[in-house]
Design a protein around this motif. Structure first.
Motif, short mmCIF file in Angstrom:
data_model
loop_
_atom_site.label_atom_id
_atom_site.label_comp_id
_atom_site.label_asym_id
_atom_site.label_seq_id
_atom_site.Cartn_x
_atom_site.Cartn_y
_atom_site.Cartn_z
N TYR A 1 -37.86 2.45 2.17
CA TYR A 1 -37.33 2.42 0.78
C TYR A 1 -35.65 2.72 0.77
O TYR A 1 -35.19 2.02 -0.03
CB TYR A 1 -37.93 3.53 0.06
CG TYR A 1 -37.49 3.73 -1.39
CD1 TYR A 1 -37.80 2.96 -2.44
CD2 TYR A 1 -36.51 4.93 -1.50
CE1 TYR A 1 -37.25 3.21 -3.65
CE2 TYR A 1 -35.77 4.94 -2.53
CZ TYR A 1 -36.39 4.41 -3.90
OH TYR A 1 -35.51 4.63 -5.20
N MET A 2 -35.25 3.54 1.31
CA MET A 2 -33.84 4.04 1.60
C MET A 2 -32.97 2.75 1.95
O MET A 2 -31.91 2.38 1.33
CB MET A 2 -33.64 5.07 2.34
CG MET A 2 -32.62 5.98 1.84
SD MET A 2 -32.86 6.61 0.04
CE MET A 2 -31.29 6.07 -0.44
N MET A 3 -33.34 2.06 2.90
CA MET A 3 -32.56 1.09 3.69
C MET A 3 -32.65 -0.09 2.31
O MET A 3 -31.47 -0.50 2.22
CB MET A 3 -33.38 0.69 4.76
CG MET A 3 -32.59 -0.78 5.41
SD MET A 3 -32.94 -0.75 7.11
CE MET A 3 -34.56 -1.53 7.02
N LYS B 1 -32.82 0.23 -0.75
CA LYS B 1 -32.21 0.79 -2.14
C LYS B 1 -30.62 0.63 -1.71
O LYS B 1 -29.94 0.38 -2.53
CB LYS B 1 -32.57 2.12 -2.15
CG LYS B 1 -32.14 2.81 -3.44
CD LYS B 1 -32.47 2.10 -4.79
CE LYS B 1 -31.89 2.11 -6.17
NZ LYS B 1 -32.06 3.70 -6.71
N LEU B 2 -30.32 1.05 -0.32
CA LEU B 2 -28.79 1.14 0.10
C LEU B 2 -28.40 -0.39 0.01
O LEU B 2 -27.11 -0.39 -0.61
CB LEU B 2 -28.72 1.82 1.24
CG LEU B 2 -28.57 3.40 1.15
CD1 LEU B 2 -28.74 3.80 2.60
CD2 LEU B 2 -27.63 3.98 0.38
N ARG B 3 -29.33 -1.28 0.27
CA ARG B 3 -28.79 -2.69 0.37
C ARG B 3 -28.68 -2.99 -1.27
O ARG B 3 -27.59 -3.85 -1.39
CB ARG B 3 -29.85 -3.53 0.92
CG ARG B 3 -29.71 -3.69 2.25
CD ARG B 3 -30.66 -4.96 2.65
NE ARG B 3 -30.91 -4.75 4.15
CZ ARG B 3 -32.22 -4.88 4.93
NH1 ARG B 3 -33.34 -5.07 4.14
NH2 ARG B 3 -32.02 -4.68 6.10
N SER B 4 -29.47 -2.49 -1.83
CA SER B 4 -29.35 -3.01 -3.33
C SER B 4 -28.15 -2.51 -4.16
O SER B 4 -27.45 -3.10 -5.07
CB SER B 4 -30.61 -2.61 -4.21
OG SER B 4 -30.66 -1.47 -4.58
N LEU B 5 -27.55 -1.46 -3.59
CA LEU B 5 -26.52 -0.60 -4.09
C LEU B 5 -25.26 -1.25 -3.62
O LEU B 5 -23.97 -0.81 -3.64
CB LEU B 5 -26.76 0.73 -4.01
CG LEU B 5 -27.51 1.61 -4.94
CD1 LEU B 5 -27.77 3.08 -4.29
CD2 LEU B 5 -27.15 1.62 -6.27
N GLY B 6 -25.31 -2.12 -2.37
CA GLY B 6 -24.38 -2.87 -1.75
C GLY B 6 -23.76 -2.06 -0.59
O GLY B 6 -22.58 -2.45 -0.30
N TYR B 7 -24.39 -1.06 -0.09
CA TYR B 7 -23.80 -0.31 0.96
C TYR B 7 -23.99 -1.06 2.31
O TYR B 7 -23.47 -0.70 3.37
CB TYR B 7 -24.67 1.22 1.20
CG TYR B 7 -24.28 2.04 0.50
CD1 TYR B 7 -23.39 3.28 0.59
CD2 TYR B 7 -24.49 2.25 -1.18
CE1 TYR B 7 -22.91 4.35 -0.15
CE2 TYR B 7 -24.27 3.03 -1.84
CZ TYR B 7 -23.39 4.22 -1.47
OH TYR B 7 -23.07 5.35 -2.24
N MET B 8 -24.98 -1.71 2.50
CA MET B 8 -25.26 -2.37 3.56
C MET B 8 -25.47 -3.92 3.49
O MET B 8 -25.79 -4.33 2.66
CB MET B 8 -26.60 -1.96 4.20
CG MET B 8 -26.27 -0.60 4.61
SD MET B 8 -27.85 -0.03 5.67
CE MET B 8 -29.07 -0.11 4.64
#
Lengths: 234, 267
Positions: free
Chosen positions: B256-258, B260-267
């Protein structure tokens, strides 16, 4: 004026860890309800410009997005210095390394410890630059992403977050005796997802003077800062 | 029968019968693992040998061959009305765990089940989750409403006082019913032993390793163990401090975190 821009500083956590220096004369939650997502760059850019910039900042290139000082409240100050502020003086190399390790963690190529070592190293670098520039400019903005970066992988680990909040509270303690107006603000809050941390709308603001704000929009600080700059000049 | 197992069974059977009485079109989910097989057995017992509703198996096509063999044998032996939920479209497009575990689970499990629920108009799903499996499951109720996107609002659940399992308002898509919520992993194994239930051979140790929790092949890893029969598994569990789902690489929070971080542009 001094602005501490603390990424992901969460109102509930500030209270939970009893961060007395972060809770200045007035403090509370910011309103970011008119944003679809709690995106770091978007929220900081909106804070700086006083308008919602969600549509203007594409997600893919957000970290490279740049504003000119003239587009932001920096223009109200004769001299200004920003330290690592997203869209202005963001240290791309440092943050690219952080995000690479974050991705590496999820791909089992990096450990939490390796990631956190780099986060703390960059934090110390920013701290040194921030304190080295205090009193030299009319406005100093220090951006610290410690709570966000550590929080994403360890928000559910209380001891670790207590250390992060202690550190941020200590920074606030070191500037508190300044006669300058001090605004402490975050872009968004955070909540635990198991051991991890996810963005929430529980953003935080605090000011060392009574403003009587009630659930202020993150974009509304722009005009407030303008008024403060005008008062400081007169 | 051991008295505490009798109590557990009694409560579970009461919940299953309540669900059958309160909902028009229930079904039971079956992964072929020990928990859902024990739940099927409880359903059989609740209705005197014949399960009066469909049994759904979600087929991702990435499960172990032993899972399919076990499923087909039990379905035949127990006379199950077995329905297979499979997202053929996603599989045709090449969806696999290598291209993202979170997305893979969403498409091959969640979407497949959503489609099945919609097509068959199921209003209740019986699931074999237990409170001791995971922190978030400790918040579950026996009756747990879900919206059309399977979202669960744990802060807005009906109270279950005095073992009264009441359907809340109509403001939900379907109800999740959890008849073995109050059981522990050890209880399930003790029950499997007592009732002499058939069990997937993957649970037994081979070459110093065994599966403690069954999922898809690419996302499930065995634990070191020498337990090659039920007695040895029970003995192992009585001294183990490792969480049951530690062997599931598909860690939902991490996935989930991965995402979410993708959707927020972190990765």
């Amino acid at each position: 004026m001094i602005i501490l821009a603390l990424d992901a500083l969460d109102l509930h956590q500030v209270k939970k860890f009893n961060c007395k220096n972060l809770m200045q004369t007035e403090y509370g939650q910011t309103d970011i309800s008119n944003f679809k997502q709690e995106r770091t760059v978007v929220l900081w850019a909106s804070f700086l410009t006083g308008r919602n910039m969600e549509k203007e900042i594409p997600i893919k290139t957000q970290w490279e997005f740049q504003l000119s000082p003239e587009q932001t409240f920096l223009r109200f100050f004769k001299t200004h210095k920003t330290v690592d502020m997203p869209t202005l003086s963001y240290k791309q190399q440092n943050h690219v390394e952080e995000r690479k390790l974050l991705k590496g963690y999820f791909e089992d190529k990096a450990t939490v410890e390796e990631y956190e070592t780099v986060i703390w190293r960059n934090h110390e670098e920013n701290k040194k630059e921030f304190f080295g520039n205090l009193e030299k400019f009319d406005l100093v903005v220090g951006y610290f992403n410690l709570a966000d970066s550590i929080g994403h992988l360890s928000f559910g680990i209380t001891e670790k977050m207590a250390e992060v909040y202690r550190e941020l509270d200590q920074i606030a303690n070191e500037v508190r005796d300044s006669s300058n107006p001090i605004l402490i603000i975050s872009d968004h809050g955070m909540k635990a997802v198991g051991r991890y941390g996810d963005h929430t709308r529980n953003g935080f603001y605090s000011f060392n003077r009574k403003l009587r704000l009630s659930f202020p929009k993150i974009t509304s600080f722009h005009n407030l800062i303008k008024r403060i700059a005008e008062n400081e000049r007169s | 029968m051991e008295s505490h197992l009798r109590e557990l069974e009694k409560k579970s059977i009461a919940i299953i019968r309540e669900a059958k009485a309160q909902f028009k079109n229930p079904a039971v989910l079956w992964s072929t693992g020990k928990d859902s097989t024990a739940t099927l057995w409880l359903c059989k017992k609740a209705f005197f040998g014949k399960i009066p509703f469909p049994v759904i198996h979600i087929d991702t096509s990435y499960q172990f061959p032993e899972i399919y063999e076990f499923r087909d044998k039990i379905a035949k032996d127990w006379g199950l009305n077995l329905l297979i939920a499979k997202n053929e479209k996603a599989l045709e497009k090449g969806r696999s765990p290598e291209k993202g575990r979170f997305e893979c689970c969403t498409e091959l499990k969640t979407e497949a089940l959503k489609t099945m629920i919609k097509e068959r108009n199921f209003d209740a799903l019986i699931l074999a989750i237990r409170r001791d499996e995971h922190g978030i499951r400790a918040k579950e109720r026996y009756y747990s409403p879900r919206d059309e996107n399977f979202r669960w609002d744990y802060k807005d659940q009906p109270a279950e006082l005095w073992d009264l399992y009441v359907k809340p308002s109509e403001d939900y898509s379907h109800m999740r019913v959890h008849p073995i919520l109050h059981w522990t992993e050890l209880d399930v194994w003790l029950y499997v032993k007592q009732e002499q239930l058939p069990i997937n051979p993957l649970y037994y140790a081979r070459d110093g390793k065994r599966y403690r929790s069954l999922g898809c092949m690419p996302c499930t890893v065995p634990i070191p163990s020498t337990a090659s029969n039920i007695d040895e598994i029970i003995k192992e569990l009585e001294t183990s401090k490792t969480p049951e789902r530690a062997g599931r690489a598909q860690d939902k929070e991490k996935a989930y975190m991965m995402q979410k971080l993708r959707s927020l542009g972190y990765m």
